[in-house]
Design a protein around this motif. Structure first.
Motif, PDB file in Angstrom:
ATOM      1  N   GLY A  24       4.117  36.295 -10.435  1.00  0.00           N
ATOM      2  CA  GLY A  24       3.179  35.357  -9.821  1.00  0.00           C
ATOM      3  C   GLY A  24       2.163  34.782 -10.789  1.00  0.00           C
ATOM      4  O   GLY A  24       1.139  34.258 -10.374  1.00  0.00           O
ATOM      5  N   ASP A  25       2.449  34.819 -12.080  1.00  0.00           N
ATOM      6  CA  ASP A  25       1.491  34.391 -13.103  1.00  0.00           C
ATOM      7  C   ASP A  25       1.916  33.046 -13.706  1.00  0.00           C
ATOM      8  O   ASP A  25       2.605  32.997 -14.719  1.00  0.00           O
ATOM      9  N   ALA A  26       1.481  31.965 -13.085  1.00  0.00           N
ATOM     10  CA  ALA A  26       1.858  30.620 -13.542  1.00  0.00           C
ATOM     11  C   ALA A  26       1.348  30.327 -14.952  1.00  0.00           C
ATOM     12  O   ALA A  26       2.012  29.634 -15.719  1.00  0.00           O
ATOM     13  N   ASP A  55       0.146  24.333 -13.382  1.00  0.00           N
ATOM     14  CA  ASP A  55      -0.107  23.862 -12.008  1.00  0.00           C
ATOM     15  C   ASP A  55       1.204  23.691 -11.229  1.00  0.00           C
ATOM     16  O   ASP A  55       1.278  24.047 -10.054  1.00  0.00           O
ATOM     17  N   ALA A  58       2.587  27.095 -10.350  1.00  0.00           N
ATOM     18  CA  ALA A  58       1.695  27.737  -9.371  1.00  0.00           C
ATOM     19  C   ALA A  58       2.039  27.263  -7.963  1.00  0.00           C
ATOM     20  O   ALA A  58       1.963  28.037  -7.003  1.00  0.00           O
ATOM     21  N   GLY A  59       2.434  26.003  -7.828  1.00  0.00           N
ATOM     22  CA  GLY A  59       2.832  25.471  -6.529  1.00  0.00           C
ATOM     23  C   GLY A  59       4.055  26.185  -5.978  1.00  0.00           C
ATOM     24  O   GLY A  59       4.114  26.508  -4.788  1.00  0.00           O
ATOM     25  N   ILE A  61       5.054  29.232  -6.833  1.00  0.00           N
ATOM     26  CA  ILE A  61       4.669  30.619  -6.570  1.00  0.00           C
ATOM     27  C   ILE A  61       3.899  30.716  -5.260  1.00  0.00           C
ATOM     28  O   ILE A  61       4.186  31.576  -4.428  1.00  0.00           O
ATOM     29  N   SER A  62       2.949  29.818  -5.051  1.00  0.00           N
ATOM     30  CA  SER A  62       2.151  29.870  -3.821  1.00  0.00           C
ATOM     31  C   SER A  62       2.984  29.507  -2.588  1.00  0.00           C
ATOM     32  O   SER A  62       2.640  29.902  -1.476  1.00  0.00           O
ATOM     33  N   ALA A  63       4.091  28.794  -2.775  1.00  0.00           N
ATOM     34  CA  ALA A  63       4.982  28.455  -1.666  1.00  0.00           C
ATOM     35  C   ALA A  63       5.905  29.624  -1.299  1.00  0.00           C
ATOM     36  O   ALA A  63       6.679  29.524  -0.351  1.00  0.00           O
ATOM     37  N   GLY A  64       5.812  30.717  -2.060  1.00  0.00           N
ATOM     38  CA  GLY A  64       6.598  31.900  -1.736  1.00  0.00           C
ATOM     39  C   GLY A  64       7.939  32.013  -2.422  1.00  0.00           C
ATOM     40  O   GLY A  64       8.755  32.862  -2.060  1.00  0.00           O
ATOM     41  N   LYS A  66      10.360  33.370  -5.067  1.00  0.00           N
ATOM     42  CA  LYS A  66      10.316  34.624  -5.822  1.00  0.00           C
ATOM     43  C   LYS A  66      11.722  35.050  -6.207  1.00  0.00           C
ATOM     44  O   LYS A  66      12.692  34.347  -5.927  1.00  0.00           O
TER      45      LYS A  66
END
Length: 126
Positions: A24-26, A55, A58-59, A61-64, A66
């Motif tokens: 999870g580390d963009a 950025d 990160a989008g 990762i934040s959208a799930g 994995k």
């Protein structure tokens, strides 16, 4: 990396990319690209430079998204440049909340850095 062939170097680079993304580390993902690195995503504007690349990932990762992984198909050494092709996959959630598996093919171009390490300068997939 003396003694390593380009396939080993690319496998190690892919492992570092997957580990950074899956943790999870963009910012760590973006650090694997050259400062002028370019990401060419399908159906998206060109992403250029470390901050924009951080950025962008990160989008995801934040959208799930994995469990990203890459299967190396080929790697070729061109001196201070190398390219690889492969298959990739990851998991995520669809709009209905159900688990999805995403997959496709990937092409990555690497540039040898002055310290002898390799970083991605161009990355595209479908």
């Amino acid at each position: 990396m003396p003694g390593l062939d380009i396939r080993e170097i690319v496998r190690a680079a892919n492992d570092r990319w997957n580990a950074a993304f899956n943790s999870g580390d963009a910012a760590a993902v973006a650090a694997l690209y050259t400062s002028d690195g370019t990401v060419l995503p399908p159906d998206h504007a060109v992403v250029k430079g470390t901050a924009a690349i951080a950025d962008f990932w990160a989008g995801f990762i934040s959208a799930g998204v994995k469990d990203h992984d890459i299967e190396l198909l080929d790697a070729q050494d061109g001196g201070d440049m190398a390219y690889s092709s492969g298959k990739w996959w990851a998991t995520g959630l669809g709009e209905d909340g159900k688990a999805l598996r995403f997959e496709g093919t990937i092409v990555t171009i690497f540039r040898r850095q002055p310290d002898g390490s390799w970083k991605t300068c161009l990355h595209t997939w479908n």
